[in-house]
Design an enzyme around this catalytic site. Sequence first.
Site, PDB file in Angstrom:
ATOM      1  N   ARG A   1       0.777  -1.180  -0.043  1.00  0.00           N
ATOM      2  CA  ARG A   1       0.075  -0.070   0.082  1.00  0.00           C
ATOM      3  C   ARG A   1       0.901   1.262  -0.052  1.00  0.00           C
ATOM      4  O   ARG A   1       0.500   2.324  -0.255  1.00  0.00           O
ATOM      5  CB  ARG A   1      -0.952  -0.035   1.188  1.00  0.00           C
ATOM      6  CG  ARG A   1      -2.039  -0.889   1.177  1.00  0.00           C
ATOM      7  CD  ARG A   1      -2.802  -0.931   2.438  1.00  0.00           C
ATOM      8  NE  ARG A   1      -3.330   0.141   3.020  1.00  0.00           N
ATOM      9  CZ  ARG A   1      -3.735   0.140   4.127  1.00  0.00           C
ATOM     10  NH1 ARG A   1      -3.917  -0.832   5.168  1.00  0.00           N
ATOM     11  NH2 ARG A   1      -4.193   1.482   4.506  1.00  0.00           N
TER      12      ARG A   1
ATOM     13  N   TYR B   1       6.961  -4.836  16.083  1.00  0.00           N
ATOM     14  CA  TYR B   1       6.952  -4.777  14.475  1.00  0.00           C
ATOM     15  C   TYR B   1       7.783  -3.452  13.886  1.00  0.00           C
ATOM     16  O   TYR B   1       7.864  -2.551  14.623  1.00  0.00           O
ATOM     17  CB  TYR B   1       5.619  -4.456  14.312  1.00  0.00           C
ATOM     18  CG  TYR B   1       4.480  -5.740  14.370  1.00  0.00           C
ATOM     19  CD1 TYR B   1       4.518  -6.411  13.671  1.00  0.00           C
ATOM     20  CD2 TYR B   1       4.251  -5.733  15.887  1.00  0.00           C
ATOM     21  CE1 TYR B   1       3.588  -7.728  13.991  1.00  0.00           C
ATOM     22  CE2 TYR B   1       3.328  -6.917  16.016  1.00  0.00           C
ATOM     23  CZ  TYR B   1       3.137  -7.924  15.418  1.00  0.00           C
ATOM     24  OH  TYR B   1       2.427  -8.956  15.538  1.00  0.00           O
TER      25      TYR B   1
ATOM     26  N   LYS C   1      29.322  24.761   4.407  1.00  0.00           N
ATOM     27  CA  LYS C   1      29.515  23.248   4.132  1.00  0.00           C
ATOM     28  C   LYS C   1      30.931  22.796   4.336  1.00  0.00           C
ATOM     29  O   LYS C   1      31.970  23.140   3.683  1.00  0.00           O
ATOM     30  CB  LYS C   1      29.053  22.949   2.457  1.00  0.00           C
ATOM     31  CG  LYS C   1      28.975  21.433   2.276  1.00  0.00           C
ATOM     32  CD  LYS C   1      30.391  20.858   1.695  1.00  0.00           C
ATOM     33  CE  LYS C   1      30.992  21.461   0.484  1.00  0.00           C
ATOM     34  NZ  LYS C   1      32.184  20.601   0.095  1.00  0.00           N
TER      35      LYS C   1
ATOM     36  N   TYR D   1      28.858  31.893   0.660  1.00  0.00           N
ATOM     37  CA  TYR D   1      29.025  30.621   0.368  1.00  0.00           C
ATOM     38  C   TYR D   1      30.425  30.067   0.842  1.00  0.00           C
ATOM     39  O   TYR D   1      31.381  30.691   0.480  1.00  0.00           O
ATOM     40  CB  TYR D   1      28.854  29.930  -0.980  1.00  0.00           C
ATOM     41  CG  TYR D   1      29.372  28.595  -1.067  1.00  0.00           C
ATOM     42  CD1 TYR D   1      28.831  27.461  -0.533  1.00  0.00           C
ATOM     43  CD2 TYR D   1      30.500  28.160  -1.618  1.00  0.00           C
ATOM     44  CE1 TYR D   1      28.858  26.270  -0.368  1.00  0.00           C
ATOM     45  CE2 TYR D   1      30.984  26.739  -1.856  1.00  0.00           C
ATOM     46  CZ  TYR D   1      30.261  25.888  -0.937  1.00  0.00           C
ATOM     47  OH  TYR D   1      30.592  24.426  -1.199  1.00  0.00           O
TER      48      TYR D   1
ATOM     49  N   ASN E   1      35.750  26.357  -4.365  1.00  0.00           N
ATOM     50  CA  ASN E   1      36.111  25.118  -3.792  1.00  0.00           C
ATOM     51  C   ASN E   1      36.251  23.958  -4.852  1.00  0.00           C
ATOM     52  O   ASN E   1      36.900  22.925  -4.671  1.00  0.00           O
ATOM     53  CB  ASN E   1      35.797  24.660  -2.685  1.00  0.00           C
ATOM     54  CG  ASN E   1      34.173  24.368  -2.721  1.00  0.00           C
ATOM     55  OD1 ASN E   1      33.446  25.140  -3.503  1.00  0.00           O
ATOM     56  ND2 ASN E   1      33.677  23.539  -1.983  1.00  0.00           N
TER      57      ASN E   1
END
Length: 450
Positions: free
Chosen positions: A18, A102, A336, A351, A371
């Site tokens: 489902r 479960y 990052k 950035y 980078n």
Amino acid sequence: MSHRPLACVILAAGKGTRMKSDLPKVLHRVAGRPMVGHVLAAVKALDPDHVVVVVGPGMDDVAAAVAPFPTAVQHEQRGTADAVRSAFGLLEGFTGDVVVLYGDTPLVTPDTLRAMVAARRQAADPAVVVLGMRPEDPGAYGRLILNARGGLEKIVEYLDASEEERRVGLCNAGLMAFDGARMFGLINSIGNANAKSEFYLTDVVQIARSRGLACAVVESSPAEVVGVNSRAELAEVERLIQRRLRKAAMDNGATLIDPDSVTFSADTRLGRDVVVGPHVVFGPGVWVGDRVEIKPFCHLEQVRVETGAQIGPYARLRPGAEIGPDAHIGNFVEIKNAKVEAGAKVNHLTYIGDARVGAKANIGAGTITCNYDGFGKYHTDIGAGAFIGSNSALVAPVKIGDGAIVGAGSVVTRDVEADALAVARGPQKAYAAWAREFRERKQSEKAKKA
């Protein structure tokens, strides 16, 4: 709880048709973690001696997700009792207590599992303990019928229940705890004389009672045992777990300005006096120290934010970002795999990737670390106290020394020594009256065309 061996069997072989997905049902994520991962986390809190996860044929991705716990394969979908029997080979000779869970009920808590084990070990020595619930609408749930002594007499499926039995509000939630010494014989006695020719685990209570063995019930909140069989139910479980996580964050000393708009992952950790604005998303792997302010519309994933830092609004902290104490990460800034050290400021439209920003450095608006060259990632090192002018591009690998200044609009391709000024842009030129003459010429051309 006295020391006695404990095993847990997690049934995760369901195909989840489902869900209409190529991904096995138990690997669908709730609060950033696969459903079966939530069940395993609850189980591990009990420090069991054995954990077995029952999977279907070819479910190598489920086996990988639950490693290092062993898996047993249910080769045919022949009911819940058959699924439990699939684990018997890995539990041979086990005589402690066994909890059956479960993999698609991710909201079950360690406290509920402990209550089930405690009930199994009580003086009445029940062979089976069943988890029950009292939903507002019992609907088509199976009913738990108690005897005059309060013990569990039988589980009656809704379609087989009498009108009197259907009025019973205590319903079967599915989870069970067994005395391992008696479990194997009881479950092996379950037959499949029913419409689907399946072996139903619920039949174990009737078999135990027919042999004069006691059975018991432990009750839990209905919200704790919601199962997932569809995308809609997955969304409902997500809603419930987010409510739980938000409450836990506030109970532990964080302020959520608009709790219902904040999204947590199961492993999000917030310190004391953290303030979280509206519409903040915490992906997996986020640790936030004390007195941090996270302003609206920020997204954090696999990052560490130290005490006193300010984040956002509209900041994105990607995997590997480390934000130091009292640092400022402002609007529309992306970080990052970079370390921003104590007191540094990266406030606007910037950035910073694969980099270090030294303590108390100031990064101007529009700065980017270049980078990636299409083949490899390279590091940018910005020293303590450095000042990077607006709209600068730092082409990695490159190092900006402590206290150095980079003029606005510069494209820096070579290292800059400490305390130096680097300006890397074309010289500015001015042509007197050029703008006025340009306008006059264009207006004249337009008039001639009219």
